[in-house]
Design a protein around this motif. Sequence first.
Motif, PDB file in Angstrom:
ATOM      1  N   LEU A 112      36.833  48.196  40.599  1.00  0.00           N
ATOM      2  CA  LEU A 112      37.328  48.573  41.923  1.00  0.00           C
ATOM      3  C   LEU A 112      36.385  48.093  43.025  1.00  0.00           C
ATOM      4  O   LEU A 112      36.828  47.619  44.078  1.00  0.00           O
ATOM      5  CB  LEU A 112      37.498  50.096  41.991  1.00  0.00           C
ATOM      6  N   LEU A 113      35.079  48.196  42.781  1.00  0.00           N
ATOM      7  CA  LEU A 113      34.104  47.699  43.752  1.00  0.00           C
ATOM      8  C   LEU A 113      34.236  46.190  43.936  1.00  0.00           C
ATOM      9  O   LEU A 113      34.189  45.684  45.069  1.00  0.00           O
ATOM     10  CB  LEU A 113      32.692  48.048  43.282  1.00  0.00           C
ATOM     11  N   ALA A 114      34.428  45.460  42.837  1.00  0.00           N
ATOM     12  CA  ALA A 114      34.600  44.010  42.921  1.00  0.00           C
ATOM     13  C   ALA A 114      35.884  43.651  43.668  1.00  0.00           C
ATOM     14  O   ALA A 114      35.904  42.714  44.477  1.00  0.00           O
ATOM     15  CB  ALA A 114      34.613  43.412  41.515  1.00  0.00           C
ATOM     16  N   LEU A 205      38.664  42.326  33.080  1.00  0.00           N
ATOM     17  CA  LEU A 205      39.385  41.135  33.538  1.00  0.00           C
ATOM     18  C   LEU A 205      39.668  41.208  35.042  1.00  0.00           C
ATOM     19  O   LEU A 205      39.599  40.191  35.740  1.00  0.00           O
ATOM     20  CB  LEU A 205      40.691  40.982  32.758  1.00  0.00           C
ATOM     21  N   LEU A 206      39.966  42.420  35.545  1.00  0.00           N
ATOM     22  CA  LEU A 206      40.138  42.590  36.993  1.00  0.00           C
ATOM     23  C   LEU A 206      38.827  42.295  37.726  1.00  0.00           C
ATOM     24  O   LEU A 206      38.817  41.630  38.767  1.00  0.00           O
ATOM     25  CB  LEU A 206      40.609  44.010  37.300  1.00  0.00           C
ATOM     26  N   THR A 211      35.636  38.752  41.107  1.00  0.00           N
ATOM     27  CA  THR A 211      34.328  38.148  41.367  1.00  0.00           C
ATOM     28  C   THR A 211      34.432  36.632  41.455  1.00  0.00           C
ATOM     29  O   THR A 211      33.825  36.001  42.339  1.00  0.00           O
ATOM     30  CB  THR A 211      33.327  38.553  40.271  1.00  0.00           C
ATOM     31  N   VAL A 212      35.191  36.025  40.550  1.00  0.00           N
ATOM     32  CA  VAL A 212      35.347  34.567  40.571  1.00  0.00           C
ATOM     33  C   VAL A 212      36.065  34.117  41.845  1.00  0.00           C
ATOM     34  O   VAL A 212      35.685  33.113  42.466  1.00  0.00           O
ATOM     35  CB  VAL A 212      36.110  34.096  39.312  1.00  0.00           C
ATOM     36  N   LEU A 213      37.097  34.853  42.264  1.00  0.00           N
ATOM     37  CA  LEU A 213      37.799  34.520  43.502  1.00  0.00           C
ATOM     38  C   LEU A 213      36.873  34.632  44.711  1.00  0.00           C
ATOM     39  O   LEU A 213      36.900  33.775  45.607  1.00  0.00           O
ATOM     40  CB  LEU A 213      39.011  35.432  43.684  1.00  0.00           C
ATOM     41  N   LEU A 247      26.164  37.674  43.590  1.00  0.00           N
ATOM     42  CA  LEU A 247      27.395  37.773  42.801  1.00  0.00           C
ATOM     43  C   LEU A 247      27.213  37.177  41.418  1.00  0.00           C
ATOM     44  O   LEU A 247      27.723  37.718  40.425  1.00  0.00           O
ATOM     45  CB  LEU A 247      28.544  37.063  43.530  1.00  0.00           C
ATOM     46  N   ALA A 248      26.483  36.060  41.338  1.00  0.00           N
ATOM     47  CA  ALA A 248      26.241  35.432  40.040  1.00  0.00           C
ATOM     48  C   ALA A 248      25.438  36.363  39.126  1.00  0.00           C
ATOM     49  O   ALA A 248      25.756  36.521  37.940  1.00  0.00           O
ATOM     50  CB  ALA A 248      25.510  34.106  40.229  1.00  0.00           C
TER      51      ALA A 248
END
Length: 315
Positions: A112-114, A205-206, A211-213, A247-248
Amino acid sequence: MNSESVPRSFWSRRMIPIQISIFFMIVYVLECLVIIVQSSLTVVRLGREWVQVKRLSPVDMILTSLGICRFCQLWSSMLFNFFSYFHPHYVFWYFGIVWEFTNTLSFWLTSLLAIFYCVKVSSFSHTIFLWLKWRIVKLVPWLLLGSLLISCVSIIFSAIRNHIRIQLNSMRHFPRNSTVTERLETFLHRYSIYHQGIVLALPFLLFLASTVLLMASLSQHMRQMKHHHTGLSSASLKAPATALRSLAIFLIFFTSYFLTILISILGALIDKKSWYWVWEAVIYAIVSIHSTSLMLSSPTLKRVFKVRCWGLEAA
């Protein structure tokens, strides 16, 4: 820690020197205490902020919930691990259930934080993103409630599974039921693996997608800044570059935590029965670093730390 894997007795573990087991047992306890202190400081500081200003930002609401969740998770982990390690003939399933519930909830809160950061910070112009950017602040309390309800529903099945397993163990002394009991236990074990894997994989997965987006959006933003402002100083690019590095790191350690928990559930790749405390120390070392990165994601907490550090330097 996995509620399905009750370790053997203390004296039967002689595949590694006892000194190494004791050393990693101490390391595990210290890591747990560090995380408990971090969680307590987060909850106390953000709770004080809520009392003073009568409101919390969405990020602080998520971090407060995660701090409470981690506090309960670490205590249940220590109680389960020590009780089941030194008293292997007793089933402390209630501690395992609490750990499983808080672990599932912590996964959903982290995702949810991501999602929140992805929606608020990313520069995508898609209609869905624009709608979410406008609504996400008001949706956070409902998303927190949804995370709690999903975790509660998932743990109901785990409680039923543990109850059936205890009943099966009590039937072992009946010779006529031994074959049926073994088949049911095999089925429950496989069901447990699939159930826990799916329950944790969905929020992960969410988290991964969000994070990737967000990283892709920040990278695109940096390229646009370099392209349209050729004379741009390196200081102007420092903020997005720092965010990308953070983020990484966040992605690496949360992914590592997910993989270690998944391996623990599957019971694969390592001999957990002989390296039990080594494995627990590795898991909670990752959790400790992950908890630190979560604390630093709160503007309120970062402001407090800066004030404290400035006060120490002045003194």
